[in-house]
Design a protein around this motif. Structure first.
Motif, short mmCIF file in Angstrom:
data_model
loop_
_atom_site.label_atom_id
_atom_site.label_comp_id
_atom_site.label_asym_id
_atom_site.label_seq_id
_atom_site.Cartn_x
_atom_site.Cartn_y
_atom_site.Cartn_z
N ASN A 1 -47.59 1.47 -31.62
CA ASN A 1 -48.26 2.73 -31.35
C ASN A 1 -49.76 2.53 -31.50
OD1 ASN A 1 -48.03 5.40 -30.57
ND2 ASN A 1 -48.12 6.16 -32.65
N ILE A 2 -50.33 1.75 -30.60
CA ILE A 2 -51.76 1.45 -30.64
C ILE A 2 -52.49 2.48 -29.80
CG2 ILE A 2 -53.53 -0.26 -30.14
CD1 ILE A 2 -51.44 -2.42 -30.47
N PRO A 3 -53.46 3.20 -30.35
CA PRO A 3 -54.18 4.22 -29.57
C PRO A 3 -55.09 3.59 -28.54
CG PRO A 3 -55.18 3.98 -31.72
CD PRO A 3 -53.94 3.12 -31.74
N THR A 4 -55.45 4.38 -27.55
CA THR A 4 -56.37 3.89 -26.52
C THR A 4 -57.77 3.78 -27.09
OG1 THR A 4 -56.76 6.15 -25.77
CG2 THR A 4 -55.00 4.92 -24.68
N HIS A 5 -58.56 2.86 -26.55
CA HIS A 5 -59.92 2.65 -26.99
C HIS A 5 -60.85 2.60 -25.78
CE1 HIS A 5 -57.93 1.53 -30.74
NE2 HIS A 5 -59.11 1.57 -31.33
N ASN A 6 -62.13 2.71 -26.06
CA ASN A 6 -63.14 2.65 -25.01
C ASN A 6 -63.34 1.19 -24.58
OD1 ASN A 6 -66.25 2.33 -24.25
ND2 ASN A 6 -65.57 4.38 -23.70
N LEU A 7 -63.23 0.94 -23.29
CA LEU A 7 -63.30 -0.43 -22.77
C LEU A 7 -64.63 -1.09 -23.12
CD1 LEU A 7 -62.15 -2.73 -21.06
CD2 LEU A 7 -63.11 -1.61 -19.05
N PRO A 35 -60.65 5.18 -32.07
CA PRO A 35 -59.97 5.34 -30.77
C PRO A 35 -60.75 6.24 -29.83
CG PRO A 35 -58.45 5.66 -32.61
CD PRO A 35 -59.82 5.64 -33.20
N ASP A 36 -60.50 6.07 -28.56
CA ASP A 36 -61.11 6.92 -27.54
C ASP A 36 -59.99 7.33 -26.57
OD1 ASP A 36 -62.96 8.27 -26.03
OD2 ASP A 36 -63.60 6.51 -24.89
N PHE A 37 -59.57 8.58 -26.68
CA PHE A 37 -58.42 9.04 -25.91
C PHE A 37 -58.85 9.53 -24.52
CE2 PHE A 37 -57.23 9.55 -30.38
CZ PHE A 37 -56.04 8.85 -30.39
N PRO A 38 -58.02 9.31 -23.51
CA PRO A 38 -58.40 9.73 -22.15
C PRO A 38 -58.55 11.23 -22.00
CG PRO A 38 -56.10 8.99 -22.23
CD PRO A 38 -56.72 8.63 -23.54
N THR A 39 -57.88 12.01 -22.85
CA THR A 39 -58.00 13.47 -22.78
C THR A 39 -59.14 14.00 -23.65
OG1 THR A 39 -56.35 13.67 -24.55
CG2 THR A 39 -55.56 13.78 -22.27
N TYR A 85 -54.57 14.31 -27.32
CA TYR A 85 -53.82 13.31 -26.56
C TYR A 85 -52.31 13.55 -26.70
CZ TYR A 85 -52.45 8.62 -24.96
OH TYR A 85 -51.89 7.57 -24.29
N GLN A 86 -51.59 13.49 -25.59
CA GLN A 86 -50.14 13.63 -25.50
C GLN A 86 -49.65 15.03 -25.85
OE1 GLN A 86 -48.66 10.41 -27.98
NE2 GLN A 86 -48.63 8.98 -26.25
N VAL A 87 -50.53 16.02 -25.86
CA VAL A 87 -50.15 17.42 -26.08
C VAL A 87 -50.01 18.11 -24.73
CG1 VAL A 87 -50.91 19.65 -26.97
CG2 VAL A 87 -51.13 17.60 -28.38
N ASN A 152 -50.05 2.22 -35.47
CA ASN A 152 -49.31 1.04 -35.90
C ASN A 152 -49.65 -0.08 -34.93
OD1 ASN A 152 -47.56 -0.82 -36.97
ND2 ASN A 152 -45.71 0.14 -36.16
N MET A 153 -50.61 -0.91 -35.30
CA MET A 153 -51.12 -1.93 -34.39
C MET A 153 -50.24 -3.18 -34.44
SD MET A 153 -55.23 -1.40 -34.34
CE MET A 153 -55.63 -1.93 -35.98
#
Length: 521
Positions: A1-7, A35-39, A85-87, A152-153
């Motif tokens: 469960n690794i969150p998204t990050h900024n590229l 983390p940096d979520f797309p939403t 995110y994911q809501v 959880n990385m």
């Protein structure tokens, strides 16, 4: 469960690691703050993120992004522009409607979804006088406008699943890129050498074109022609300097000549006549030189780790330039779990205490001003043997001090008192103050001033049935445990009868049942 990050941030962290392989997690967090979520959304605090980056496990709190718009008639509207995110947006709106219908949240006038292709826009209109900060905290607690994301990385490192910290993930990724670039370079080198091998054969054929044509014409079939080409060594003075660099397999120098390989012989037999023109012969030479230059570059990369890392940097920078964008999720240092007081609307209240020990609160706006001839309205319903002893005007966040007959003080805020209508009797003090012993009664209730800075300058005056008085600083009663605190020690036959706040310029007036009074500063 690794969150998204900024590229862009992740690539910058990779560059920092390549510059300093001993870089720490805290130093990497200067490049990857979280983390940096797309939403989008708003991340609360940084301790959970730091814990996740140090250990590979942690939890981050994510909130919806909101704006406050002013509306006419002293009203405000909360505008939700980004959801966590994911809501699911529709489910979140449905949940807001549920908590309003269940009376878990009060103060929402209207709820609309005005989202379109330009983005999300959920409008929550508030009733007049409702504080948006309080209502937002209630929405965060009861709806998906605030969610937690468990980190959880877990990743494969060397083929083994492991929970990795931030520095180990960056290290593993750069090592993986180093391996990929090296393997790709070796593959490209092999392909280039195969092509160079064929081109050398063609170059030898072009240099000896007349003899090559004669051998082919004398052969009875292609197999015999190929065998004749392989049977002799061909002059290769022009191509000899390239052979050591190219390292081509199959062909070999022998007595000043060059023996062709089977692949080269087949390429010569497949050669079309138009390739024998001067222009095509130059193209073969140019392609051979180009392939030779590529081979030199591949050998330099494989022979130098610095050049290999430079290739990795160049490729990562190209990806960053093409695809990196601005961070969408931002940070705030607000409290993750706000105090209960932050969930309570600030309203003016009338606190009523009866001689029988009942207490309740009523909204001040209930007692509207009446014109001439008005009959008034009941302030509190009491039993025939009871009467109102105290009326206090305060707001829901005001602390109240309750003094018992035995000299013990308890502290409670107004919003914890039972709220009733104008005709309600309230409840007994023991139901409100859990630590109050059975049979003990409250003889005085005092509201703390709104100006907390004045607490150090104000005093509390105590008076007992036997005529004893005492003065304490109001600041002594700021921190009171739930079980209460001794405010004044009394004699066995004495009872505390009155408590009042006072300032340095006030005068104290004590009166007796016989109508006598004593005044002193």
């Amino acid at each position: 469960n690794i969150p998204t990050h900024n590229l862009g941030e992740v690539i910058d962290a990779c560059f920092a690691y390549l510059d300093n392989p001993a870089i720490t997690v805290d130093e990497l967090m200067e490049y990857v703050p979280g983390p940096d979520f797309p939403t989008g959304g708003v991340l609360l605090g940084r301790e959970g993120i730091r814990q996740a980056y140090l250990t590979g496990r942690g939890t981050v709190i994510l909130r919806a992004r909101t704006e406050i718009e002013e509306r006419p008639n002293n009203r405000e509207a909360i505008i939700v522009t980004e959801v966590p995110y994911q809501v699911n947006k529709a489910r979140m709106i449905e949940r807001i409607s549920e908590v309003v219908n269940l009376k878990l949240i009060e103060g929402i006038q209207a709820l609309r979804d005005e989202s379109d292709r330009r983005g999300i826009r959920i409008v929550i209109e508030l009733k007049a006088g409702v504080e948006h900060r309080v209502l937002l905290n209630q929405l965060y607690r009861h709806t998906q406008m605030q969610v937690s994301f468990g980190i959880n990385m877990l990743a494969l490192d060397g083929g083994r699943p492991e929970t990795l910290s931030l520095d180990r993930i960056v290290r593993a990724f750069t090592a993986f890129r180093e391996e990929v670039v090296a393997r790709r370079t070796r593959h490209d080198l092999g392909k280039a050498r195969e092509r160079a091998h064929v081109l050398i054969g063609l170059a030898v054929a072009v240099a000896n074109i007349d003899e090559i044509i004669r051998v082919i014409r004398q052969a009875g079939d292609p197999a015999e022609a190929r065998a004749n080409l392989l049977a002799r060594a061909w002059p290769a003075a022009d191509t000899e300097p390239l052979l050591a660099l190219l390292g081509t397999p199959g062909g070999a120098l022998e007595d000043g000549g060059y023996r062709l390989s089977d692949a080269q012989a087949r390429a010569i037999l497949d050669l079309r006549l138009h390739r024998l023109t001067g222009l095509e012969r130059r193209k073969i030479a140019e392609e051979l030189e180009e392939v030779a230059e590529r081979i030199r570059g591949y050998l330099e990369i494989l022979g130098s780790r610095e050049k290999l890392l430079a290739v990795i940097r160049e490729e990562l920078q190209s990806v960053r330039d093409r695809f990196a964008d601005e961070r969408r999720s931002t940070f705030t240092d607000d409290e993750i779990d706000p105090d209960e007081e932050d969930l309570i609307q600030r309203e003016d209240m009338v606190v009523t205490v009866s001689q029988g020990g009942n207490i309740r609160r009523v909204q001040l706006s209930t007692y509207r001003a009446q014109k001439r001839g008005g009959k008034g309205r009941a302030g509190m319903s009491t039993r025939y043997e009871d009467a109102v002893s105290q009326v206090i005007i305060a707001h829901t966040h005001t602390p109240l001090l309750f003094f018992s007959a035995s000299g013990i003080v308890y502290k409670l805020k107004v919003h914890r008192l039972p709220r009733t209508g104008p005709q309600g009797r309230g409840v007994k003090m023991q139901q409100v103050i859990e630590a109050l012993p059975a049979g003990e009664r409250i003889t005085a209730v005092m509201a703390m001033p709104d100006d907390e800075e004045s607490w150090q300058d104000l005093s509390v005056m105590f008076a007992t049935r036997n005529g004893n008085v005492r003065r304490n600083t109001l600041a002594d009663f700021i921190n009171i445990p739930r079980r209460g605190k001794i405010a004044m020690k009394l004699d066995e036959d004495d009872v505390l009868v009155g408590v009042k706040p006072c300032g340095p310029g006030d005068h104290i007036l004590l009166a007796t049942r016989q109508g006598k009074a004593l005044r002193f500063p």
